[in-house]
Scaffold this motif. Structure first.
Motif, PDB file in Angstrom:
ATOM      1  N   GLU A  42       7.711  14.972   3.967  1.00 14.72           N
ATOM      2  CA  GLU A  42       8.705  13.940   3.722  1.00 14.72           C
ATOM      3  C   GLU A  42       9.669  14.480   2.672  1.00 14.72           C
ATOM      4  O   GLU A  42       9.252  15.063   1.663  1.00 14.72           O
ATOM      5  CB  GLU A  42       8.036  12.656   3.239  1.00 14.72           C
ATOM      6  N   ARG A  44      -9.997  13.300  11.627  1.00 15.69           N
ATOM      7  CA  ARG A  44     -10.950  13.321  10.543  1.00 15.69           C
ATOM      8  C   ARG A  44     -12.020  12.255  10.682  1.00 15.69           C
ATOM      9  O   ARG A  44     -11.738  11.096  10.894  1.00 15.69           O
ATOM     10  CB  ARG A  44     -10.172  13.113   9.241  1.00 15.69           C
ATOM     11  N   SER A  49       6.620   4.459  -3.340  1.00 16.76           N
ATOM     12  CA  SER A  49       7.243   4.555  -2.020  1.00 16.76           C
ATOM     13  C   SER A  49       6.664   3.456  -1.123  1.00 16.76           C
ATOM     14  O   SER A  49       5.552   3.553  -0.620  1.00 16.76           O
ATOM     15  CB  SER A  49       6.974   5.942  -1.429  1.00 16.76           C
ATOM     16  N   LEU A  50       7.470   2.427  -0.927  1.00 13.44           N
ATOM     17  CA  LEU A  50       6.949   1.131  -0.491  1.00 13.44           C
ATOM     18  C   LEU A  50       6.701   0.962   0.991  1.00 13.44           C
ATOM     19  O   LEU A  50       7.485   1.413   1.821  1.00 13.44           O
ATOM     20  CB  LEU A  50       7.955   0.039  -0.875  1.00 13.44           C
ATOM     21  N   ASP A  84       0.849  -1.203   0.000  1.00 16.41           N
ATOM     22  CA  ASP A  84       0.000   0.000   0.000  1.00 16.41           C
ATOM     23  C   ASP A  84       0.881   1.249   0.000  1.00 16.41           C
ATOM     24  O   ASP A  84       0.942   1.989   0.969  1.00 16.41           O
ATOM     25  CB  ASP A  84      -0.975  -0.001   1.186  1.00 16.41           C
ATOM     26  N   TYR A 112      12.672  13.281   0.220  1.00 15.54           N
ATOM     27  CA  TYR A 112      13.202  12.052  -0.366  1.00 15.54           C
ATOM     28  C   TYR A 112      14.709  12.198  -0.567  1.00 15.54           C
ATOM     29  O   TYR A 112      15.160  13.086  -1.299  1.00 15.54           O
ATOM     30  CB  TYR A 112      12.478  11.756  -1.689  1.00 15.54           C
ATOM     31  N   LYS A 134      -0.799  11.557  11.790  1.00 11.53           N
ATOM     32  CA  LYS A 134      -1.915  12.473  11.548  1.00 11.53           C
ATOM     33  C   LYS A 134      -1.620  13.849  12.117  1.00 11.53           C
ATOM     34  O   LYS A 134      -2.532  14.670  12.238  1.00 11.53           O
ATOM     35  CB  LYS A 134      -3.190  11.910  12.179  1.00 11.53           C
TER      36      LYS A 134
HETATM   37  N1  THG Z   1       5.299   7.756   3.318  1.00  9.98           N
HETATM   38  C1  THG Z   1       5.975   7.308   2.237  1.00  9.98           C
HETATM   39  N2  THG Z   1       5.993   6.025   1.908  1.00  9.98           N
HETATM   40  C2  THG Z   1       5.339   5.124   2.675  1.00  9.98           C
HETATM   41  C3  THG Z   1       4.620   5.539   3.792  1.00  9.98           C
HETATM   42  C4  THG Z   1       4.617   6.900   4.122  1.00  9.98           C
HETATM   43  N3  THG Z   1       5.363   3.820   2.331  1.00  9.98           N
HETATM   44  C5  THG Z   1       4.877   2.846   3.258  1.00  9.98           C
HETATM   45  C6  THG Z   1       3.695   3.274   4.054  1.00  9.98           C
HETATM   46  N4  THG Z   1       3.911   4.632   4.563  1.00  9.98           N
HETATM   47  C7  THG Z   1       2.487   3.271   3.179  1.00  9.98           C
HETATM   48  N5  THG Z   1       1.263   3.381   3.937  1.00  9.98           N
HETATM   49  C8  THG Z   1       0.567   4.575   4.067  1.00  9.98           C
HETATM   50  C9  THG Z   1      -0.628   4.540   4.728  1.00  9.98           C
HETATM   51  C10 THG Z   1      -1.390   5.706   4.836  1.00  9.98           C
HETATM   52  C11 THG Z   1      -0.911   6.884   4.324  1.00  9.98           C
HETATM   53  C12 THG Z   1       0.297   6.919   3.696  1.00  9.98           C
HETATM   54  C13 THG Z   1       1.042   5.761   3.549  1.00  9.98           C
HETATM   55  C14 THG Z   1      -1.701   8.144   4.429  1.00  9.98           C
HETATM   56  N6  THG Z   1      -3.021   8.066   4.445  1.00  9.98           N
HETATM   57  C15 THG Z   1      -3.881   9.208   4.585  1.00  9.98           C
HETATM   58  C16 THG Z   1      -4.858   8.951   5.704  1.00  9.98           C
HETATM   59  O1  THG Z   1      -5.178   7.797   5.963  1.00  9.98           O
HETATM   60  O2  THG Z   1      -5.287   9.937   6.284  1.00  9.98           O
HETATM   61  C17 THG Z   1      -4.766   9.470   3.380  1.00  9.98           C
HETATM   62  C18 THG Z   1      -4.086   9.679   2.138  1.00  9.98           C
HETATM   63  C19 THG Z   1      -5.023  10.263   1.101  1.00  9.98           C
HETATM   64  O3  THG Z   1      -6.102  10.737   1.451  1.00  9.98           O
HETATM   65  O4  THG Z   1      -4.651  10.239  -0.080  1.00  9.98           O
HETATM   66  O5  THG Z   1      -1.160   9.233   4.467  1.00  9.98           O
HETATM   67  O6  THG Z   1       4.018   7.355   5.123  1.00  9.98           O
HETATM   68  N7  THG Z   1       6.625   8.180   1.484  1.00  9.98           N
END
Ligand code: THG
Length: 372
Positions: free
Chosen positions: A204, A372, A122-123, A108, A206, A199
């Motif tokens: 970030e 949220r 970005s894994l 994800d 890179y 949250k």
């Molecule tokens: N940043 C980056 N890479 C990543 C992560 C990260 N890779 C692995 C992991 N984290 C990936 N998983 C997530 C899970 C949730 C979110 C980002 C990465 C996230 N979610 C928002 C939320 O749930 O509020 C919603 C995003 C949206 O609305 O588009 O941010 O952290 N570089």
């Protein structure tokens, strides 16, 4: 008796920041994408309060990039995700499930579109480069799939804008949520996104240049004294409160994105071609998933770490499993992420949670717990 440790070797790759966080008092590591990821500094609860009040700098370079570049790059990235990538403009990021032919969650990631024909994926913790290379080779696509050795550091917390603007300039304040800009530091251009696995807000950066990244890291701490800037890392308590899912913990290849409540990132209404479309349409058309990720609040003393799934019971019958759990100081209760069966998934359903130190009474809740 002594606590077992995880032994560090070449396979548990160090990062450009490992020696810095060791000097800054890192308390524990896990391994993520075959790379070290810090798990706490002063302690989970102290780190949690600090993250929610101040600003932290995180070594999350283990969130490694898979780069997909070339004339068929967009086609290949689209084949890997049910999210409609045609709507992702250069300069934007998208959280996107990657699924296999059964609709199972491969990963994800956050996907960054660097250019029309160039992406960074970005894994989370699974070997997506191998899947992508196999697809490109097997389908004869004109796209290069490789690991450029790029991963982010994160600046997270309510004072993140104040800290990062001191180091990279006021331009950072204009970056929109899940947008990115390319900003110079000491002459090197860095991709800077408003994103991160908390949250509390933040950025970030890179790191595609280790010496430049180390200089940036040091500049952040030099600039952040009066902001109480400190080292940190993704915080178990805060991320459960905010319902940020952890692949490998809260979901695996055995789960589909509907079970993970990621429906809003599945664009079946778009006429895009992706692997697993038939499987996801079948699940949708047969009444949706049989289980879904929910929150559970539960009683008793502070919960231990959830190392193996804990059974969830409704009226004594199996009704799912807890996959992540913690005591929330701000909510003054134990909280968990759980994969809950249809029989118990209505918010408010009373359940019991079989944690290793006893069975606790709990209640199913919507997510997130806060925000949220
Ligand atoms: N940043 C980056 N890479 C990543 C992560 C990260 N890779 C692995 C992991 N984290 C990936 N998983 C997530 C899970 C949730 C979110 C980002 C990465 C996230 N979610 C928002 C939320 O749930 O509020 C919603 C995003 C949206 O609305 O588009 O941010 O952290 N570089």
């Amino acid at each position: 008796m002594h606590e077992p440790v995880i032994s560090i070797s070449r396979r548990t790759r160090r990062t450009p920041f490992s020696s810095r966080i060791e000097a800054q008092g890192v308390g524990g590591f896990t391994v993520y994408n075959h790379m070290l990821l810090p798990t706490f500094f002063r302690g989970l609860e102290e780190d949690y309060h600090h993250l929610k009040r101040h600003v932290q700098v995180w070594d999350v370079t283990c969130e490694q990039q898979v780069e997909v570049a070339g004339p068929d790059a967009a086609r290949l990235v689209q084949l890997m995700t049910p999210r409609d990538i045609s709507r992702l403009a250069p300069g934007r990021c998208a959280y996107a499930p990657l699924v296999d032919e059964t609709g199972g969650m491969i990963n994800d990631p956050v996907i960054l579109r660097l250019a029309d024909d160039r992406f960074w994926i970005s894994l989370a913790d699974s070997d997506v480069a191998l899947w992508g290379k196999g697809l490109a080779l097997g389908l004869g696509l004109d796209a290069r799939v490789f690991e450029p050795g790029v991963g982010p550091i994160a600046v997270q917390g309510p004072k993140a804008d104040d800290l990062l603007s001191r180091v990279l300039g006021d331009e950072v304040r204009d970056i929109r949520f899940f947008g990115f800009a390319v900003l110079p530091f000491a002459g090197h251009p860095f991709v800077v996104a408003r994103s991160g696995w908390s949250k509390q807000g933040g950025f970030e950066i890179y790191i595609d240049d280790a010496p430049g990244g180390q200089a940036l890291w040091d500049a952040l701490f030099a600039a952040g004294g009066d902001l109480c800037a400190g080292p940190g890392c993704p915080n178990l308590i805060e991320r459960i409160e905010g319902a940020l899912l952890s692949h490998g913990n809260d979901m695996t290849l055995a789960n589909n994105p509907f079970e993970c409540a990621l429906d809003r990132f599945v664009n079946l209404e778009s006429p895009v071609e992706f692997i697993g479309r038939d499987a996801l349409e079948r699940i949708r058309d047969s009444g949706g998933p049989d289980r879904i990720i929910r929150g559970i609040r539960f009683d008793g003393a502070a919960a231990p770490a959830c190392v193996e799934p804990w059974p969830v019971l409704r009226s004594g019958a199996p009704a799912g499993q807890v996959t992540s759990a913690a005591w929330s100081p701000d909510l003054a209760t134990n909280i968990a992420l759980a994969m809950v069966e249809r029989s118990a998934w209505d918010p408010g359903t009373p359940v019991s949670v079989a944690s290793p130190d006893g069975t606790r009474d709990g209640e199913v809740t919507t997510l997130p717990f806060t925000g949220r």
